[in-house]
Design an enzyme around this catalytic site. Structure first.
Site, mmCIF file in Angstrom:
data_model
loop_
_atom_site.group_PDB
_atom_site.id
_atom_site.type_symbol
_atom_site.label_atom_id
_atom_site.label_comp_id
_atom_site.label_asym_id
_atom_site.label_seq_id
_atom_site.Cartn_x
_atom_site.Cartn_y
_atom_site.Cartn_z
ATOM 1 N N LEU A 1 -5.460 -4.946 8.618
ATOM 2 C CA LEU A 1 -4.209 -4.735 9.338
ATOM 3 C C LEU A 1 -3.422 -6.041 9.436
ATOM 4 O O LEU A 1 -2.184 -6.026 9.390
ATOM 5 C CB LEU A 1 -4.490 -4.193 10.740
ATOM 6 C CG LEU A 1 -3.239 -3.925 11.580
ATOM 7 C CD1 LEU A 1 -2.392 -2.816 10.972
ATOM 8 C CD2 LEU A 1 -3.615 -3.578 13.017
ATOM 9 N N TYR A 2 -4.113 -7.160 9.569
ATOM 10 C CA TYR A 2 -3.422 -8.457 9.595
ATOM 11 C C TYR A 2 -2.535 -8.607 8.360
ATOM 12 O O TYR A 2 -1.349 -8.936 8.455
ATOM 13 C CB TYR A 2 -4.443 -9.593 9.663
ATOM 14 C CG TYR A 2 -3.857 -10.959 9.417
ATOM 15 C CD1 TYR A 2 -3.005 -11.543 10.344
ATOM 16 C CD2 TYR A 2 -4.145 -11.669 8.254
ATOM 17 C CE1 TYR A 2 -2.448 -12.796 10.116
ATOM 18 C CE2 TYR A 2 -3.609 -12.914 8.013
ATOM 19 C CZ TYR A 2 -2.761 -13.472 8.944
ATOM 20 O OH TYR A 2 -2.213 -14.707 8.706
ATOM 21 N N ALA A 3 -3.115 -8.352 7.181
ATOM 22 C CA ALA A 3 -2.341 -8.468 5.951
ATOM 23 C C ALA A 3 -1.207 -7.450 5.929
ATOM 24 O O ALA A 3 -0.090 -7.761 5.479
ATOM 25 C CB ALA A 3 -3.259 -8.261 4.743
ATOM 26 N N THR B 1 0.481 -6.293 8.463
ATOM 27 C CA THR B 1 1.587 -6.738 9.324
ATOM 28 C C THR B 1 2.413 -7.816 8.639
ATOM 29 O O THR B 1 3.632 -7.873 8.812
ATOM 30 C CB THR B 1 1.080 -7.270 10.682
ATOM 31 O OG1 THR B 1 0.257 -8.427 10.492
ATOM 32 C CG2 THR B 1 0.312 -6.204 11.451
ATOM 33 N N LYS B 2 1.765 -8.657 7.842
ATOM 34 C CA LYS B 2 2.506 -9.708 7.144
ATOM 35 C C LYS B 2 3.350 -9.120 6.003
ATOM 36 O O LYS B 2 4.472 -9.584 5.751
ATOM 37 C CB LYS B 2 1.535 -10.768 6.613
ATOM 38 C CG LYS B 2 0.891 -11.600 7.703
ATOM 39 C CD LYS B 2 1.919 -12.398 8.481
ATOM 40 C CE LYS B 2 1.315 -13.399 9.423
ATOM 41 N NZ LYS B 2 2.315 -14.251 10.077
#
Length: 339
Positions: free
Chosen positions: A153-155, A157-158
């Site tokens: 999910l981090y990736a 969001t980016k």
């Protein structure tokens, strides 16, 4: 509009170094950071204390997701340029606290875009990540290749930030440059990252967890090289690509918006075991290795293609890991009084 630079995440690892470099060249820096407890707030405060000692630094303790607060900051400060480095960092923590990532990285980025829109920002430079390449196995990772299969999910969001920036660049003519950072290390680094954790454990005679059984490599990039790239990008605003072909769209540039994506890495991947060997040499101690399987969302190898970054902004990283790890160890032992 003032001529100041807004640096978000200014008490964070990369934000702190960027603010310092901007101040050193005579810029006025407006800092924003919420000083959250994702990792030791005392380390963030120690960084911030150094910035607060500079007469050209002004700080706002504020959460990016506070839309009214961020809007008020823009209305008061009217920064001419923005370096947006504030975000919820950490790949694996996104498995535990996904809402935090959406609040900070998506809602927070919208707050920054709206501020840039309201003030007529001259250039917005923002942090993306090499994690955006996700399941793409073609090395080196190039900005002209697709990045459509994020593994965390981090990736995700980016990647959302990259798309949001394009829409605002197109609709409101805001020049935006997204920077995909590869594994950044150096003095004042984050305690959740490998070099920091390895150093702390080795000095305490504790084993270190080595994921992927040590068969990974990373494009470890020294923080000073990263900051040089950030500021070079800031000084050269993105433009519409006149050669862009809508029938064969380039994922790294745009024919309808002053928007671009650039890699910031060393361009020289280092095997994880070599990285550990360098650290052992600098500490004068051997590590006890706890070999672990790969973690969810991780990849085996990363390598940045920085040829476009060289062409666009003259970026030429030059710090080998032997030098960079040595600088980190010197800082760590001095800061924590360990030797």
């Amino acid at each position: 509009m003032s001529n100041a630079v807004l640096v978000t995440g200014s008490a964070g690892f990369i934000g702190f170094h960027t603010a310092q470099r901007l101040l050193a060249r005579g810029e006025t820096v407006i800092g924003l950071d919420n000083l959250n407890a994702y990792y030791d707030p005392a380390l963030k405060q120690a960084r911030l204390d150094q910035l607060l000692a500079h007469p050209n630094y002004r700080h706002h303790t504020l959460d990016l997701a506070d839309r009214e607060g961020v809007a008020a900051l823009f209305a008061t400060e009217k920064p001419a340029r923005i370096v947006h480095l504030g975000a919820q960092a950490g790949v694996r923590y996104s498995l535990e606290a996904p809402e935090t990532y959406v609040d900070s990285n998506v809602v927070g980025f919208l707050s920054i875009l709206e501020g840039a829109r309201a003030t007529g920002c001259q250039h917005l430079v923002y942090a993306s990540t090499s994690s955006a390449y996700g399941a793409n196995g073609k090395l080196p990772f190039a900005v002209h290749d697709g990045a459509n299969h994020p593994l965390t999910l981090y990736a995700a969001t980016k990647l959302a930030n990259e798309a949001m920036a394009h829409s605002y660049a197109h609709l409101f003519n805001i020049p935006t440059t997204g920077l995909r950072f590869f594994t950044v290390y150096g003095p004042w680094g984050r305690p959740d990252m490998a070099l920091f954790k390895f150093t702390r454990a080795i000095l305490k005679n504790e084993p270190i967890d080595v994921y992927g059984e040590g068969r990974m490599s990373r494009d470890f990039t020294y923080v000073d090289d990263i900051v040089t790239g950030i500021i070079a990008a800031l000084d050269q605003p993105a433009r519409i690509n006149p050669d862009w072909d809508a029938q064969h769209p380039d994922p790294a540039t745009s024919g309808v918006a002053p928007w671009r994506m650039l890699n910031l890495g060393a361009g020289q991947p280092v095997p994880l075991m070599r990285y550990i060997e360098v650290l052992e040499s600098k500490l004068g101690r051997k590590a006890t290795l706890n070999l672990m399987p790969m973690q969810d969302g991780d990849v085996v190898n990363t390598e940045a293609d920085v040829s476009d970054t060289l062409d666009a902004i003259g970026y030429a990283p030059s710090t080998p890991v032997e030098e960079g790890v040595g600088h980190f160890v010197d800082w760590y032992c001095n800061f924590y009084r360990e030797n």
